[in-house]
Design a protein around this motif. Structure first.
Motif, short mmCIF file in Angstrom:
data_model
loop_
_atom_site.label_atom_id
_atom_site.label_comp_id
_atom_site.label_asym_id
_atom_site.label_seq_id
_atom_site.Cartn_x
_atom_site.Cartn_y
_atom_site.Cartn_z
N LEU A 63 -8.95 4.90 6.35
CA LEU A 63 -8.01 5.32 5.31
C LEU A 63 -8.43 6.63 4.66
O LEU A 63 -7.58 7.45 4.32
N TRP A 95 0.90 -1.15 0.00
CA TRP A 95 0.00 0.00 0.00
C TRP A 95 0.94 1.21 0.00
O TRP A 95 1.59 1.50 0.98
N ASP A 148 -8.10 12.25 2.70
CA ASP A 148 -7.26 11.11 3.04
C ASP A 148 -7.03 11.14 4.56
O ASP A 148 -6.83 12.20 5.14
N TYR A 197 -5.25 -3.63 7.53
CA TYR A 197 -4.53 -2.56 6.89
C TYR A 197 -4.58 -1.29 7.75
O TYR A 197 -5.62 -0.93 8.27
N ASN A 198 -3.43 -0.70 7.93
CA ASN A 198 -3.32 0.50 8.76
C ASN A 198 -3.86 0.24 10.17
O ASN A 198 -4.50 1.10 10.79
N LYS A 228 1.23 8.08 -0.26
CA LYS A 228 0.30 8.84 -1.08
C LYS A 228 0.89 9.18 -2.45
O LYS A 228 2.02 9.59 -2.58
N ALA A 287 -5.28 4.21 -1.79
CA ALA A 287 -4.54 2.98 -1.49
C ALA A 287 -4.04 2.36 -2.79
O ALA A 287 -4.68 2.48 -3.84
N TYR A 288 -2.89 1.68 -2.70
CA TYR A 288 -2.27 1.05 -3.86
C TYR A 288 -1.76 -0.33 -3.49
O TYR A 288 -1.23 -0.53 -2.40
N TRP A 315 -12.50 0.11 -6.48
CA TRP A 315 -11.27 -0.68 -6.51
C TRP A 315 -11.08 -1.17 -7.94
O TRP A 315 -11.96 -1.80 -8.51
N ASP A 340 0.61 3.44 4.89
CA ASP A 340 -0.02 2.78 3.75
C ASP A 340 0.75 1.59 3.18
O ASP A 340 0.52 1.24 2.04
#
Length: 313
Positions: free
Chosen positions: A71, A15, A31, A65-66, A18, A171-172, A82, A36
């Protein structure tokens, strides 16, 4: 089950910090995280060429996550999107890579939804809506067809992203490459003719007596260190281990053909583990002989037939 080994040499899901997008966050959305990054490390899988399309070769999960915290979010209703890096579609939930036979499926485990998907989120001025990944993302590597050795490198290393529709990404998921090593066994001897020679009637002196042994081989061409099973099937004689009845065109009677391995009669219809293959030609040894099955033996032509199935893993 004939095996194809597949190694995802560098399966790294990140993730990303940014990313500067083409859109700016609106006043009512923002955000909410700078933590991330999740690294899934290396995943090694194996596949077998007999496995059906859709077989999951291996999986890895990100976990919460996180820390399960929010997020991004909005003070209004919004759509959480997504998508794969190229906006590509998924067929039956599987994204097809450019490497033949290799697909990827990503599931958002919080909602049991498969990418790509849209998720409506509720929010208002009094009650801000939020986006989370509390459980995690699950990456499945899926067989989509015949596989061969090769590598799939994700352009830019970015597999998918999450964003609020009309807003910035938040998110990535990064995947560097999937390396595939195809391993297999091929049959060199699809048909094996075993000549048992000529025998005198006097060679047989009662039920259970037998003629001389003839050795024969089933030969494969394999990669090294693959587990191999062989199963023999045929018209078995009742009450006589490893003995085949003679074919209908035989003129001899009172005997059958017994097949053994290392001196032990085979069990028809049961897989025989013959060990691990060596690289190159891999011979599998058997023995055959005539075997008296009734009190009276009639001379003549005596042929029997068995089929064999090879599986490897």
């Amino acid at each position: 089950m004939s095996r194809v080994k597949a190694t995802i040499a560098v399966l790294t899901a990140l993730w990303m910090m940014k990313h500067v997008g083409t859109l700016a966050w609106a006043d009512d959305c923002s955000d909410e995280s700078n933590n991330d990054t999740v690294n899934l490390g290396v995943l090694t899988v194996s596949s077998n060429s007999a496995d059906p399309v859709g077989t999951v070769l291996g999986s890895k999960e990100t976990g919460a996550y996180n820390g399960g915290k929010r997020l991004a979010g909005c003070f209004r209703d919004y759509i959480e999107e997504w998508r794969y890096f190229d906006g590509g579609a998924a067929v039956d939930g599987v994204y097809q890579t450019t490497l033949p036979g290799l697909g990827v499926r990503v599931t958002h485990q919080d909602h049991d939804l498969i990418v790509p998907f849209d998720l409506p989120r509720g929010g208002s001025l009094a009650n801000r809506g939020h986006s989370y990944v509390k459980v995690g993302l699950k990456v499945d590597v899926v067989k989509t067809g015949a596989m061969s050795s090769g590598q799939w490198s994700v352009p830019g290393g970015l597999l998918l992203l999450g964003k609020i529709k009309g807003e910035e990404e938040f998110a990535y998921l990064k995947l560097d490459a999937i390396n595939v090593e195809a391993s297999s066994c091929n049959v060199v001897t699809p048909s094996v003719n075993v000549d048992l020679g000529q025998h005198l009637k006097s060679d047989f002196n009662g039920i259970g007596s037998s003629g001389a042994v003839t050795n024969f081989q089933i030969r494969l061409q394999c990669d090294a260190s693959m587990g191999v099973n062989v199963q023999l099937d045929g018209d078995a004689t009742v009450g006589a281990n490893g003995v085949l009845n003679l074919n209908g065109d035989s003129t001899a009677s009172g005997v059958g053909v017994q097949i053994s391995r290392n001196g032990e009669p085979v069990q028809f219809g049961q897989p025989i583990n013959v060990g691990q293959s060596i690289a190159g030609t891999f011979p599998i040894d058997f023995e055959a002989r005539y075997y008296q099955t009734t009190a009276q033996v009639t001379p003549g032509k005596g042929n029997a037939t068995a089929t064999y199935t090879v599986t490897y893993y």
